[in-house]
Enzyme design. Sequence first.
Site, short mmCIF file in Angstrom:
data_model
loop_
_atom_site.label_atom_id
_atom_site.label_comp_id
_atom_site.label_asym_id
_atom_site.label_seq_id
_atom_site.Cartn_x
_atom_site.Cartn_y
_atom_site.Cartn_z
N GLU A 180 0.84 -1.20 0.00
CA GLU A 180 0.00 0.00 0.00
C GLU A 180 0.88 1.25 0.00
O GLU A 180 1.75 1.39 0.86
CB GLU A 180 -0.90 -0.01 1.25
CG GLU A 180 -1.90 -1.16 1.25
CD GLU A 180 -2.38 -1.58 2.63
OE1 GLU A 180 -2.16 -0.84 3.60
OE2 GLU A 180 -2.97 -2.68 2.74
N LEU A 192 -6.04 -1.93 -0.91
CA LEU A 192 -5.86 -1.97 0.54
C LEU A 192 -6.30 -3.33 1.11
O LEU A 192 -7.45 -3.48 1.53
CB LEU A 192 -6.70 -0.84 1.15
CG LEU A 192 -6.31 -0.22 2.49
CD1 LEU A 192 -7.30 0.84 2.89
CD2 LEU A 192 -6.04 -1.18 3.58
N GLU A 211 -4.24 -6.71 3.10
CA GLU A 211 -2.96 -7.32 3.47
C GLU A 211 -2.86 -8.77 3.03
O GLU A 211 -1.80 -9.23 2.59
CB GLU A 211 -2.75 -7.21 4.98
CG GLU A 211 -2.40 -5.79 5.46
CD GLU A 211 -3.55 -4.79 5.35
OE1 GLU A 211 -4.71 -5.22 5.23
OE2 GLU A 211 -3.28 -3.58 5.38
N GLN A 250 2.12 -1.98 5.76
CA GLN A 250 2.37 -0.58 6.11
C GLN A 250 2.80 -0.40 7.57
O GLN A 250 3.68 0.41 7.86
CB GLN A 250 1.12 0.24 5.81
CG GLN A 250 1.38 1.70 5.66
CD GLN A 250 0.26 2.40 4.90
OE1 GLN A 250 -0.79 2.66 5.44
NE2 GLN A 250 0.49 2.68 3.63
N PHE A 251 2.16 -1.16 8.46
CA PHE A 251 2.59 -1.21 9.86
C PHE A 251 2.43 -2.66 10.32
O PHE A 251 1.47 -3.33 9.92
CB PHE A 251 1.71 -0.30 10.74
CG PHE A 251 1.94 1.17 10.52
CD1 PHE A 251 2.88 1.85 11.28
CD2 PHE A 251 1.25 1.85 9.54
CE1 PHE A 251 3.11 3.21 11.07
CE2 PHE A 251 1.48 3.21 9.32
CZ PHE A 251 2.41 3.89 10.10
N PHE A 287 -1.54 -9.04 10.97
CA PHE A 287 -2.37 -10.16 11.38
C PHE A 287 -3.53 -10.41 10.41
O PHE A 287 -4.15 -11.46 10.45
CB PHE A 287 -2.85 -9.96 12.82
CG PHE A 287 -1.67 -9.90 13.75
CD1 PHE A 287 -0.92 -11.03 13.99
CD2 PHE A 287 -1.26 -8.71 14.33
CE1 PHE A 287 0.20 -10.98 14.81
CE2 PHE A 287 -0.15 -8.65 15.14
CZ PHE A 287 0.59 -9.79 15.38
N HIS A 317 -0.11 0.96 15.86
CA HIS A 317 1.08 1.45 15.17
C HIS A 317 2.31 1.36 16.07
O HIS A 317 3.35 1.92 15.75
CB HIS A 317 0.89 2.90 14.72
CG HIS A 317 -0.14 3.08 13.64
ND1 HIS A 317 -1.48 2.91 13.86
CD2 HIS A 317 -0.02 3.40 12.33
CE1 HIS A 317 -2.14 3.15 12.73
NE2 HIS A 317 -1.28 3.45 11.80
C1 LIG Z 1 -5.85 -3.11 7.89
C2 LIG Z 1 -5.18 -1.81 7.71
N1 LIG Z 1 -4.28 -1.67 6.74
C3 LIG Z 1 -3.65 -0.50 6.56
C4 LIG Z 1 -3.93 0.57 7.35
C5 LIG Z 1 -3.19 1.90 7.15
N2 LIG Z 1 -4.17 2.86 6.63
C6 LIG Z 1 -4.84 3.69 7.45
S1 LIG Z 1 -6.01 4.55 6.64
C7 LIG Z 1 -5.59 3.87 5.17
C8 LIG Z 1 -6.35 4.26 3.92
C9 LIG Z 1 -7.81 4.11 4.11
O1 LIG Z 1 -8.47 4.50 2.96
P1 LIG Z 1 -10.05 4.59 2.94
O2 LIG Z 1 -10.61 3.27 3.37
O3 LIG Z 1 -10.44 5.07 1.61
O4 LIG Z 1 -10.42 5.62 4.06
P2 LIG Z 1 -10.01 7.17 4.13
O5 LIG Z 1 -8.68 7.23 4.77
O6 LIG Z 1 -10.02 7.69 2.75
O7 LIG Z 1 -11.06 7.79 4.97
C10 LIG Z 1 -4.56 2.97 5.31
C11 LIG Z 1 -3.95 2.19 4.22
C12 LIG Z 1 -4.87 0.38 8.36
N3 LIG Z 1 -5.19 1.35 9.22
N4 LIG Z 1 -5.50 -0.81 8.51
#
Ligand SMILES: Cc1ncc(C[n+]2csc(CCOP(=O)(O)OP(=O)(O)O)c2C)c(N)n1
Lengths: 364, 364, 326, 326
Positions: free
Chosen positions: D29, D58, D60, D82-83, D88, D129
């Site tokens: 990502e 998005l 994993e 990403q983290f 998991f 995180h």
């Molecule tokens: C399972 C997971 N993977 C990666 C992340 C890191 N992350 C946080 S927000 C985000 C993007 C989310 O996009 P979207 O669902 O469109 O929501 P928005 O941020 O646009 O509100 C990512 C990749 C996470 N929080 N949870």
Amino acid sequence: MPLEEIATFSVSRLQVLDEQGKVDSALEPELTDEQLMSLYRHMVMAREADQRMLKLQRQGRIGTFGPCTGQEASICGTAMAMGEKDWLVGAFREAGARMMRGEPFLRQLLYYNGFEEGNYFAGNERVTPVAVIVAAQLLHAVGIGYSIKYRGEKDTAVVSFVGDGGTSEGDFHEALNFASVWQVPVVFIVQNNQWAISHPRSKQTHSKTLAQKAIAYDMPGIQVDGNDVLAVYRAVKEGLDRAYSGGGPSLIETDTYRLMMHTTADDATKYRNEEEVEAAWKREPLIRFKAYLENKGLLDEEKQAALAADVKAEIDAVVKELDEWQLQNIDQSFEHVFGDKHPEIALQQAEFLDELSREEDANG
Amino acid sequence: MPLEEIATFSVSRLQVLDEQGKVDSALEPELTDEQLMSLYRHMVMAREADQRMLKLQRQGRIGTFGPCTGQEASICGTAMAMGEKDWLVGAFREAGARMMRGEPFLRQLLYYNGFEEGNYFAGNERVTPVAVIVAAQLLHAVGIGYSIKYRGEKDTAVVSFVGDGGTSEGDFHEALNFASVWQVPVVFIVQNNQWAISHPRSKQTHSKTLAQKAIAYDMPGIQVDGNDVLAVYRAVKEGLDRAYSGGGPSLIETDTYRLMMHTTADDATKYRNEEEVEAAWKREPLIRFKAYLENKGLLDEEKQAALAADVKAEIDAVVKELDEWQLQNIDQSFEHVFGDKHPEIALQQAEFLDELSREEDANG
Amino acid sequence: MAKLNMVQALNLAMAEEMARDRDVVILGEDVGLDGGVFRVTEGLLEKFGKERVIDTPLAESGIVGTAIGMAISGLKPVAEIQFSGFAFLMFHQLEGYASRFRSRTHGQFTVPLVVRMPYGGKVRALEHHSESREASFAHLPGLKVVIPSSPRNARALLLAAIRDPDTVVFMEPKRSYRAFREEVPEEEEVMEIGKAQVVEAGTDLTVISWGAMMRPTIAAVEQVKEKRGTSIELIDLLTMAPMDGATLVDSVRKTGRCVVVQEAPRSCSISSEIIARINDRELLYLEAPVKRVTGYDVVTPYFAREETYLPGPERIVRAIEETLDF
Amino acid sequence: MAKLNMVQALNLAMAEEMARDRDVVILGEDVGLDGGVFRVTEGLLEKFGKERVIDTPLAESGIVGTAIGMAISGLKPVAEIQFSGFAFLMFHQLEGYASRFRSRTHGQFTVPLVVRMPYGGKVRALEHHSESREASFAHLPGLKVVIPSSPRNARALLLAAIRDPDTVVFMEPKRSYRAFREEVPEEEEVMEIGKAQVVEAGTDLTVISWGAMMRPTIAAVEQVKEKRGTSIELIDLLTMAPMDGATLVDSVRKTGRCVVVQEAPRSCSISSEIIARINDRELLYLEAPVKRVTGYDVVTPYFAREETYLPGPERIVRAIEETLDF
Ligand SMILES: Cc1ncc(C[n+]2csc(CCOP(=O)(O)OP(=O)(O)O)c2C)c(N)n1
Ligand SMILES: Cc1ncc(C[n+]2csc(CCOP(=O)(O)OP(=O)(O)O)c2C)c(N)n1
Ligand SMILES: [Mg+2]
Ligand SMILES: [Mg+2]
């Protein structure tokens, strides 16, 4: 039957207010003037809270957070449609909806300042905390929906938020599938703000709309103009009414735009161009709702100024509270591992407190 | 635009041979007599191998396995459509397809007898082993599809199997989404045999068809009569041709029936009634393909008897091989943890061998 | 008193608690009509109806994720994962939510959830049906991890797990499901989670085990006692997390010698933690190194090679004797 | 020689290996256009194109599952989670496939895959995180788990990981990403996976740590040396699994005293395993219990309470002194 069409489907898009704030009166929801003005104030509050938090973050007074500017119609329109007993199972970009469901702004500031205290407040039995693991919370919403149905609770449903990016996670699929198999009262709001950090909607999935993902579950699905608060309100209300009356879950894609960075840790100029963002600012939801209210004679410059001052005062007061907040109970982590404290956790707590006091001795 | 239809979709169903074996000549695939007879033999082999394995299992000569009886059209029709260079990424109920892709029947027996040796054979670079974790393998198929596209390999695609139950897993969704975003050459075969152990298709998901799940990804999807081997062949061929020519992935639902128990550990009478199963036996795929071949003058009683004897002899020979199979290299688990052996694994291996020899000393 | 096998004892616990408490619901793959692939939930659908015994779609995160939602809204779900090998498809729901809701809300939201799953080898099963991964759960703060070893303690611990205010991962040694019967009291019996049980007191050496390994361990202990007249203290760990360090350490303080028997691979396992706790608190009492009899750090072999991979009585006897003779 | 921070060093390793070997591809990502949320993959999209630096949807399990498919078909994917807190969601792909393909096919299929992920606390981040969950991976047979501690070893180990024939979980201490710079040789430098490094030889006590804890540990060691003139042997574990037992045990045999410093919670962790290995092989050389300085067995607190939760130099100094004075 050789090659026979056995099923057909369609996806529709709803708009009530156009970009100029002109209303389609056939679709105009029945909201009183007070309700309309209250909704407008909530949207302004969401916007202003966001902007203040950006400042606080830049000053190091709170940590990283994800602004919701541009999504106020999607967020507040949804909360406006919710009934008293409904649950809110949010993700992390719906501050406005949280406040409308009773979460004090202070709690939000605390959350983003690294305090678990920001995750709860008196009376939040039906507002779950910010959920960071993308899409996992949708399943909690479905389980809550099951409880509601199991208990036969009347006029009660769950509203759950996820982003366009979140539709790619396996949990999104499992949640929609369970919800439709169980026919539980849940309204899924997919806030399509066009971006998942740097990943554009067009590359998140190959489908033209996100609403059509509901077809995979024979679930009602609709796309709404997510910058049109009346369309959002109308669609969510419809979804909730369906849920209350035993009609099961719905999916609503709110087509909107993330006007700011993903979070304060993000630099959006790296991956999207200024023209796109500027164009989006022209369609942002406050403009057209304001025009609508002005047309209705509910808002004028004076009222707007008063409202702005009022909101600012509210925010100022909360920020003052934040500045006075003190870290207490530093060993809370040990108190809430389990409902019943285990002797080994107690041992580690004692060890922790001992280390702390030795550090204080050494430093002081 | 207030409430506007913005997209429409449909799902079709394909049948080439009806239940009596009557062919729709407009849709009849171009297969030579040899190919047709070879396909038929493979289907008979799959059926007979299954039945023999049931006996072996009851005699304790192999462990638990999942019979594929009833699904021969879905399985062998798919393999028949595959090109030389294609990959097969199966689940656990496609024995016939595995054999058609070069896997010796002996290997299958070894697998179900608890030998890792059953997972590989000379020349299986493009046939992945049985995959037990439902739906996880679909993602491997997509990754392989990516490699093919990355390398620009011509006339090469991946065929991957999953069951109706498997469509509920998050990995199914992620696989279809990645495949469509990447437009990789993968054909997903959803064998809808109406049951996931005791869970019927109707409660697995709320959608009327499984094929329509492709709509969520704007991916071509079709339902075929999964007891009609010519329909399966035709649909898979079309999917593969699309894949070869850069048209991306497809989803094919083969509507069939699991005529036997889920696995030999299962008692299907606990959850489904005899009438349903009896009715399904009337639609099983060998009947109608046989009728078709007879109508074409390719098969008669004599030829059928010869073929049956031939298949039986082949199976007998393999079972003899199985009986002669000896456990060798009991410490293989230590040899293949990593490509390069780590000293600590070597220490544990020595410990293991030492324990073994002490046991032998004690017992002998 | 009735003589029950473990399957029956577990079934009894659920039936009892469901009769007592309408908030208890069961969900999972094939738990209803089929009664579970091991028949642990047999008859419950008939008794309590399909609203309370829920046959779910095939999706583990779906099962545990929705169960978490049920739990935070007042139900007490008992979720079944058909085999522990498939628990990793919902691991993020445990790691990210079930284990944390209480802590992150300082008790405002809680997750009274039981996740049952059969685990372990030696049943001639397919891949992913033989692993012993209790340490994967036990490492996660906020989760309780329980493994019964007999019909009686299975029933008493499952009752405790359902009543527990937090999430309990309840791992059932499938090899022991029907291996033997035991008297199970008719009246309600609830054991405390978080406590190990001294099954037999002794003075010369402590043997610690749990789950399916208890039976070969008991056999080995009997052999050594018979052969050498040694006095052995046998401990059934029962709760992997939070681990009852005190009972273990007290025993080793007394005996000075210890053998730990586990089915799981060795590295970062429960046996590692037991040794570490003894080290942390009572190292100086040790007269010999703690001896580990464990699975090896290799991928669990298929069943043709399983017999030699799993610890059996002979290996355990040798370990005990070596430790005594150290 | 250039002075690089860890982000630059990791970037260098990937750029080098991608230039050398067209089979190496990156996916995850935000790894492309954005260059990764920590900028570790910055510039690689521009250099190697979007077929080789893949911004994924998005998901994993999607990332790691497809990477496994790439790996068994001849590519050498470097996947980014990403983290580590989101690892998991794909745990079943690691546990069920990446770690097993070789073993279950006796080498016919292999998974030369690197799964990079930033881990660990003290960066004022949101929930999920800040965790340190290396033991969750290290317990699984068939996985290699590597954690660098400095720019130089980060580069050399990442090169090794990409070339490794098996799956390597590569956990990056995000707190050290930009914390300091180090000379990184211009010529290729590859370190061996599976080996711990004696950073500084000593005779009186062994200190073992890894990742982000190396810096406070070094500070503590310096303090004690200065204050007491003690000769301390400092070991950087570097590979969590398979663990280099020999180097650890050899050191403790020599010094007789040992302190282990880790960020992760205590139970069933890497520190447990280190103690267990010392017990297994060299218990009698110990003159004091091995002392553990670790995170506690509680849910990782949010950042307001993180400072006191994480081991710092003071705690480490006290542990060293206590162990010396035991
Ligand atoms: C399972 C997971 N993977 C990666 C992340 C890191 N992350 C946080 S927000 C985000 C993007 C989310 O996009 P979207 O669902 O469109 O929501 P928005 O941020 O646009 O509100 C990512 C990749 C996470 N929080 N949870
Ligand atoms: C992830 C996972 N969960 C549960 C199981 C246990 N299990 C094996 S097959 C099966 C049903 C599969 O149904 P379906 O996908 O329809 O395939 P079929 O067995 O009908 O071929 C289940 C639940 C499994 N193997 N993997
Ligand atoms: Mg978004
Ligand atoms: Mg099926």
